[in-house]
Motif scaffolding. Sequence first.
Motif, PDB file in Angstrom:
ATOM      1  N   VAL A  52       0.839  -1.202   0.000  1.00 28.09           N
ATOM      2  CA  VAL A  52       0.000   0.000   0.000  1.00 28.09           C
ATOM      3  C   VAL A  52       0.874   1.252   0.000  1.00 28.09           C
ATOM      4  N   ASP A  53       2.015   1.210   0.691  1.00 28.50           N
ATOM      5  CA  ASP A  53       2.930   2.345   0.657  1.00 28.50           C
ATOM      6  C   ASP A  53       3.406   2.595  -0.773  1.00 28.50           C
ATOM      7  N   ARG A  54       3.810   1.537  -1.477  1.00 29.02           N
ATOM      8  CA  ARG A  54       4.279   1.685  -2.858  1.00 29.02           C
ATOM      9  C   ARG A  54       3.135   2.140  -3.764  1.00 29.02           C
ATOM     10  N   MET A  70      -1.356  14.940  -3.107  1.00 28.66           N
ATOM     11  CA  MET A  70      -2.388  14.228  -2.344  1.00 28.66           C
ATOM     12  C   MET A  70      -3.382  15.211  -1.725  1.00 28.66           C
ATOM     13  N   ALA A  71      -2.965  16.439  -1.476  1.00 34.23           N
ATOM     14  CA  ALA A  71      -3.876  17.443  -0.912  1.00 34.23           C
ATOM     15  C   ALA A  71      -4.995  17.804  -1.884  1.00 34.23           C
ATOM     16  N   ALA A  87      -7.047  -2.671   8.915  1.00 31.91           N
ATOM     17  CA  ALA A  87      -6.357  -1.836   9.911  1.00 31.91           C
ATOM     18  C   ALA A  87      -4.923  -1.529   9.485  1.00 31.91           C
ATOM     19  N   ALA A  88      -4.220  -2.510   8.970  1.00 30.09           N
ATOM     20  CA  ALA A  88      -2.833  -2.302   8.535  1.00 30.09           C
ATOM     21  C   ALA A  88      -2.774  -1.309   7.376  1.00 30.09           C
ATOM     22  N   VAL A  89      -3.693  -1.432   6.446  1.00 29.89           N
ATOM     23  CA  VAL A  89      -3.752  -0.513   5.301  1.00 29.89           C
ATOM     24  C   VAL A  89      -4.092   0.896   5.788  1.00 29.89           C
ATOM     25  N   ARG A  95      -0.706   7.965   6.866  1.00 32.79           N
ATOM     26  CA  ARG A  95       0.574   8.689   6.769  1.00 32.79           C
ATOM     27  C   ARG A  95       0.719   9.431   5.444  1.00 32.79           C
ATOM     28  N   HIS A  96      -0.033   9.023   4.432  1.00 36.11           N
ATOM     29  CA  HIS A  96       0.077   9.629   3.098  1.00 36.11           C
ATOM     30  C   HIS A  96      -0.960  10.721   2.841  1.00 36.11           C
ATOM     31  N   MET A  97      -2.030  10.740   3.621  1.00 38.64           N
ATOM     32  CA  MET A  97      -3.135  11.652   3.336  1.00 38.64           C
ATOM     33  C   MET A  97      -3.133  12.862   4.266  1.00 38.64           C
TER      34      MET A  97
END
Length: 128
Positions: A52-54, A70-71, A87-89, A95-97
């Motif tokens: 999901v990070d990638r 992303m904003a 939950a993991a996702v 952290r990205h949003m």
Amino acid sequence: MTRQAVSTSGAPAAIGPYSQGIAVDGLVFCSGQVGLDPATGELVDGGVEAQVDRALRNLSAVLDAAGLTMADVVKTTLFLADIGDFAAVNAVYARHMPDPPPARSTFAVGALPKGALVEVDAIARRAG
């Protein structure tokens, strides 16, 4: 209405007859991204968190190619191969949003391309 393809080498090349993104009327529609390394075309190691990070970094590259971040994202859709990864996702996604995060839908699906564990697509809006 003029559609313009959005393309970048910072995200994996399309693996089918579609564009990485399409810009039209102030909106950018980003195709789903999975956890493929754009350099190798292979899924990253490390399980759902790494994928999901990638996928989100791939999505960010497509947005960047369109002059967005992303904003500017107003809606995302997440597709999970296993709803038990929710939950993991979420932890990585958060952290990205930016705040406030975009509207979102999440679905468990039977399978994803290349055996991916997660796929993310987005709709973003140009300011002004």
